[in-house]
Design a protein around this motif. Structure first.
Motif, mmCIF file in Angstrom:
data_model
loop_
_atom_site.group_PDB
_atom_site.id
_atom_site.type_symbol
_atom_site.label_atom_id
_atom_site.label_comp_id
_atom_site.label_asym_id
_atom_site.label_seq_id
_atom_site.Cartn_x
_atom_site.Cartn_y
_atom_site.Cartn_z
ATOM 1 N N TYR A 100 -8.575 2.830 -30.468
ATOM 2 C CA TYR A 100 -9.992 2.486 -30.426
ATOM 3 C C TYR A 100 -10.286 1.380 -29.413
ATOM 4 O O TYR A 100 -11.315 0.717 -29.497
ATOM 5 C CB TYR A 100 -10.454 2.067 -31.819
ATOM 6 N N LYS A 101 -9.408 1.213 -28.453
ATOM 7 C CA LYS A 101 -9.610 0.218 -27.405
ATOM 8 C C LYS A 101 -10.104 0.887 -26.133
ATOM 9 O O LYS A 101 -9.439 1.763 -25.587
ATOM 10 C CB LYS A 101 -8.307 -0.534 -27.128
ATOM 11 N N SER A 102 -11.267 0.468 -25.672
ATOM 12 C CA SER A 102 -11.800 0.993 -24.411
ATOM 13 C C SER A 102 -11.088 0.321 -23.243
ATOM 14 O O SER A 102 -10.546 -0.784 -23.372
ATOM 15 C CB SER A 102 -13.302 0.725 -24.316
ATOM 16 N N SER A 103 -11.072 0.981 -22.112
ATOM 17 C CA SER A 103 -10.467 0.411 -20.905
ATOM 18 C C SER A 103 -11.482 0.457 -19.775
ATOM 19 O O SER A 103 -12.407 1.268 -19.788
ATOM 20 C CB SER A 103 -9.209 1.192 -20.516
ATOM 21 N N LYS A 104 -11.309 -0.450 -18.810
ATOM 22 C CA LYS A 104 -12.237 -0.536 -17.689
ATOM 23 C C LYS A 104 -11.502 -0.380 -16.374
ATOM 24 O O LYS A 104 -10.363 -0.806 -16.219
ATOM 25 C CB LYS A 104 -12.970 -1.878 -17.705
ATOM 26 N N LEU A 105 -12.175 0.265 -15.436
ATOM 27 C CA LEU A 105 -11.696 0.356 -14.056
ATOM 28 C C LEU A 105 -12.879 0.003 -13.168
ATOM 29 O O LEU A 105 -13.724 0.843 -12.881
ATOM 30 C CB LEU A 105 -11.166 1.760 -13.745
ATOM 31 N N GLY A 106 -12.928 -1.268 -12.781
ATOM 32 C CA GLY A 106 -14.091 -1.745 -12.034
ATOM 33 C C GLY A 106 -15.320 -1.697 -12.917
ATOM 34 O O GLY A 106 -15.308 -2.177 -14.055
ATOM 35 N N PRO A 107 -16.415 -1.093 -12.438
ATOM 36 C CA PRO A 107 -17.642 -1.019 -13.248
ATOM 37 C C PRO A 107 -17.613 0.099 -14.293
ATOM 38 O O PRO A 107 -18.523 0.223 -15.103
ATOM 39 C CB PRO A 107 -18.725 -0.754 -12.203
ATOM 40 N N ILE A 108 -16.568 0.932 -14.271
ATOM 41 C CA ILE A 108 -16.506 2.102 -15.155
ATOM 42 C C ILE A 108 -15.787 1.734 -16.452
ATOM 43 O O ILE A 108 -14.681 1.179 -16.425
ATOM 44 C CB ILE A 108 -15.781 3.277 -14.477
ATOM 45 N N THR A 109 -16.408 2.045 -17.585
ATOM 46 C CA THR A 109 -15.785 1.853 -18.894
ATOM 47 C C THR A 109 -15.383 3.211 -19.454
ATOM 48 O O THR A 109 -16.217 4.105 -19.601
ATOM 49 C CB THR A 109 -16.748 1.165 -19.870
ATOM 50 N N PHE A 110 -14.097 3.369 -19.755
ATOM 51 C CA PHE A 110 -13.598 4.627 -20.287
ATOM 52 C C PHE A 110 -13.635 4.597 -21.813
ATOM 53 O O PHE A 110 -13.376 3.559 -22.422
ATOM 54 C CB PHE A 110 -12.165 4.868 -19.805
ATOM 55 N N PRO A 111 -13.974 5.712 -22.454
ATOM 56 C CA PRO A 111 -14.019 5.743 -23.922
ATOM 57 C C PRO A 111 -12.627 5.578 -24.526
ATOM 58 O O PRO A 111 -11.628 5.861 -23.874
ATOM 59 C CB PRO A 111 -14.594 7.141 -24.212
ATOM 60 N N TRP A 112 -12.588 5.107 -25.763
ATOM 61 C CA TRP A 112 -11.284 4.943 -26.412
ATOM 62 C C TRP A 112 -10.643 6.294 -26.683
ATOM 63 O O TRP A 112 -11.297 7.339 -26.657
ATOM 64 C CB TRP A 112 -11.410 4.117 -27.687
ATOM 65 N N TYR A 113 -9.359 6.260 -26.961
ATOM 66 C CA TYR A 113 -8.555 7.483 -27.056
ATOM 67 C C TYR A 113 -9.044 8.402 -28.183
ATOM 68 O O TYR A 113 -9.084 9.624 -28.030
ATOM 69 C CB TYR A 113 -7.091 7.100 -27.289
ATOM 70 N N ALA A 114 -9.394 7.815 -29.328
ATOM 71 C CA ALA A 114 -9.827 8.615 -30.477
ATOM 72 C C ALA A 114 -11.332 8.822 -30.484
ATOM 73 O O ALA A 114 -11.941 8.980 -31.537
ATOM 74 C CB ALA A 114 -9.371 7.962 -31.774
ATOM 75 N N SER A 115 -11.956 8.837 -29.307
ATOM 76 C CA SER A 115 -13.394 9.111 -29.198
ATOM 77 C C SER A 115 -13.613 10.605 -28.982
ATOM 78 O O SER A 115 -12.706 11.313 -28.512
ATOM 79 C CB SER A 115 -13.984 8.339 -28.023
ATOM 80 N N PRO A 116 -14.786 11.120 -29.302
ATOM 81 C CA PRO A 116 -15.070 12.534 -29.032
ATOM 82 C C PRO A 116 -14.886 12.903 -27.565
ATOM 83 O O PRO A 116 -14.394 13.996 -27.253
ATOM 84 C CB PRO A 116 -16.528 12.684 -29.466
ATOM 85 N N GLU A 117 -15.267 11.998 -26.649
ATOM 86 C CA GLU A 117 -15.171 12.307 -25.214
ATOM 87 C C GLU A 117 -13.719 12.515 -24.790
ATOM 88 O O GLU A 117 -13.385 13.492 -24.104
ATOM 89 C CB GLU A 117 -15.794 11.166 -24.395
ATOM 90 N N SER A 118 -12.832 11.597 -25.207
ATOM 91 C CA SER A 118 -11.417 11.714 -24.836
ATOM 92 C C SER A 118 -10.788 12.958 -25.441
ATOM 93 O O SER A 118 -10.014 13.663 -24.787
ATOM 94 C CB SER A 118 -10.650 10.470 -25.294
ATOM 95 N N GLN A 119 -11.114 13.248 -26.677
ATOM 96 C CA GLN A 119 -10.540 14.413 -27.337
ATOM 97 C C GLN A 119 -11.063 15.709 -26.719
ATOM 98 O O GLN A 119 -10.327 16.696 -26.608
ATOM 99 C CB GLN A 119 -10.853 14.369 -28.836
ATOM 100 N N LEU A 120 -12.324 15.695 -26.307
ATOM 101 C CA LEU A 120 -12.874 16.872 -25.632
ATOM 102 C C LEU A 120 -12.120 17.147 -24.336
ATOM 103 O O LEU A 120 -11.774 18.292 -24.037
ATOM 104 C CB LEU A 120 -14.350 16.667 -25.329
ATOM 105 N N ILE A 121 -11.858 16.097 -23.569
ATOM 106 C CA ILE A 121 -11.146 16.274 -22.298
ATOM 107 C C ILE A 121 -9.748 16.827 -22.543
ATOM 108 O O ILE A 121 -9.285 17.740 -21.841
ATOM 109 C CB ILE A 121 -11.091 14.940 -21.530
ATOM 110 N N LEU A 122 -9.064 16.302 -23.557
ATOM 111 C CA LEU A 122 -7.707 16.772 -23.851
ATOM 112 C C LEU A 122 -7.696 18.241 -24.274
ATOM 113 O O LEU A 122 -6.885 19.026 -23.778
ATOM 114 C CB LEU A 122 -7.077 15.897 -24.940
#
Length: 505
Positions: free
Chosen positions: A33-55
């Motif tokens: 449940y930890k979000s990560s950042k790359l510059g101005p972009i914030t990536f959703p946490w691993y157990a988020s719907p967005e991450s699971q959808l991509i996987l």
């Protein structure tokens, strides 16, 4: 209770504003449940719907995506005169799928997402290997067995996928999630088709594809089965607003089988969508076997295949975002989607009728009959027709998933919906693959007409669902009738109701 971190106040996107009001959002702690950042972009946490959808999209990219690329060539990449093996294998596949699909939601709910997807992925490896084997040994039994096995595996995989893309996102993003999935998934077929095109670029004859094509697909489908183990089960998924997926506590085989029939009892109108389910894979056999295989040379079939799946990506993008257009009520969007699909059915398949009038099954029997190469005069028209066929397929599938997702947010119910969808879809596919593989198959025009009539007729039958059953939002209480969850279980923190009647006892 597990330790949780507090987030900003928000409103529940899964229910009407008058129903639930949050005081604070609580997100569990831990690496998931930890979000990560790359510059101005914030990536959703691993157990988020967005991450699971991509996987799950990449699992389907590597497994069903390669399956689509292989079958899109027509004959599974074999010679047109040996297409009966592909017909028999796919007929067995979809006949098995049709049975398993009805119970796939039950299996997925009990086993969980990861096991369901990994089991499903392994079937695609065996299926690809059977075509490589058949090319060298003509082992008909193995290729039919592989089709049966994949029917079992794919039923489970697609039920898990359907539950994820329909129940994980909030209501306002369901069309977008479906679109993102369809884009990534179809990129698998695009890349697979590009591999075919590269390996067969100088093959101007109507021959079987190279061994390297099958070996490449075999490796990629195995990687897809392995990738499924990186997902988390639905009980661990938390949305950005702190809400969780609506699940049934401690499901058993008995409760899930009863839930299958409860779905039909509580939502009988889903039967009106069954003809759309039935028609949704019916046209593949005609397009792959009776258009691409018999009218184009090997390298041109690979090019057509690439364009077909690229058009699917564009179609999913257009329809996915249009179905989520925020400035139009969802009920209005549902009706507009129906009208657009009805118009496209007559526009695109009307063009298909013009092309189909130019050849018959008798004229394509000889080995030396004329086939289009991309250098042939008159190729451009059929090429664009095939592109529009791909666009239409993505539009149809995206709309069907969105219609189901608009009816409910309950993952258990939606897993059953997905199981019905894939089961009935596969029953139709089994019939049409068998018809095309008969010793004396129906004329091409008859198969074409069956596609057009089924698509148009099923839209008419489904119209009452668009008019009467799709709402602007689905109340949480309505979804919870199907489970033993409480609103506190779903939201994860205190709930305030707008009237004493709504207060839970």
């Amino acid at each position: 209770m597990a330790e949780a971190r507090k987030g900003p106040a928000t409103t529940n996107t899964q229910s009407p504003a008058h129903l639930v009001e949050r005081k604070e959002v609580e997100i569990p702690t831990g690496w998931k449940y930890k979000s990560s950042k790359l510059g101005p972009i914030t990536f959703p946490w691993y157990a988020s719907p967005e991450s699971q959808l991509i996987l799950v999209s990449f699992v389907c990219f590597l497994c069903p995506g390669m399956f689509n690329a292989l079958n899109g060539l027509g004959g599974g990449g074999q010679l047109s005169k040996n297409a009966y093996a592909n017909d028999a294998s796919n007929s067995a596949l979809y006949a098995t799928f049709a049975v398993v699909g009805f119970f796939a939601g039950t299996v997925t709910n009990v086993l969980g997402i990861r096991i369901a997807l990994s089991f499903g992925g392994l079937g695609y490896c065996v299926y690809v290997s059977s075509y490589l084997c058949y090319k060298h040994t003509q082992n008909f039994g193995y290729i039919v067995f592989a089709g049966c096995l994949l029917g079992c595996c794919a039923g489970i995989l697609w039920s898990a996928q359907g539950a994820i893309i329909m129940s994980y996102p909030p209501e306002k993003l369901k069309g977008r999630f479906i679109s993102w999935f369809w884009i990534i998934f179809n990129m698998g077929a695009v890349i697979g088709s590009l591999v075919e095109l590269g390996l067969n670029f100088h093959n101007q004859n109507n021959d079987t594809v190279s061994d390297g094509t099958y070996v490449g697909f075999l490796v990629l489908t195995f990687l897809g089965a392995c990738l499924s183990w990186t997902l988390v089960d639905a009980k661990h998924v938390v949305r950005r607003d702190g809400s969780r997926i609506i699940l049934m506590k401690h499901p058993t085989w008995k409760s899930e089988i009863l839930g299958l029939w409860q779905t039909l009892w509580s939502d009988p109108y889903i039967i009106l969508l069954f003809p759309m389910f039935f028609a949704s894979n019916w046209f593949y056999t005609y397009q792959f076997q009776d258009v691409n295989l018999v009218r184009f040379g090997t390298r041109t079939r690979a090019l057509n295949n690439t364009l077909y799946w690229l058009a699917q990506i564009f179609g999913a993008l257009v329809f996915g975002f249009a179905l989520d257009f925020p400035y139009v009520r969802r009920t209005t969007r549902a009706k507009a989607a129906w009208v657009v699909m009805f118009v496209l059915t007559f526009a695109i398949w009307g063009g298909g009728y013009v092309f189909q009038r130019k050849y018959t099954r008798k004229e394509t029997k000889p080995d030396n009959h004329f086939v289009y190469d991309w250098n042939s005069k008159g190729y451009i028209g059929p090429m664009f027709l095939y592109i529009f066929y791909g666009f239409y397929d993505a539009a149809w599938q995206t709309c069907v998933y969105w219609f189901m997702g608009a009816i409910s947010n309950n993952s258990r119910k939606l897993a059953n919906f997905a199981g019905f969808y894939k089961g009935i879809q596969s029953a139709g596919a089994a019939i049409i693959w068998r018809l095309d593989g008969l010793g004396n198959p129906p004329p091409y025009m008859n198969l074409f007409a069956s596609c057009w009539i089924l698509l148009a007729g099923s839209l008419v039958i489904a119209l009452p669902v668009m008019l009467l059953k799709i709402k602007d939002t689905v109340p949480v209480e309505e979804d919870l009738k199907f489970t033993d969850e409480t609103i506190e279980d779903v939201i994860g923190h205190e709930v305030i109701y707008d009237s004493p009647e709504r207060e839970k006892g």
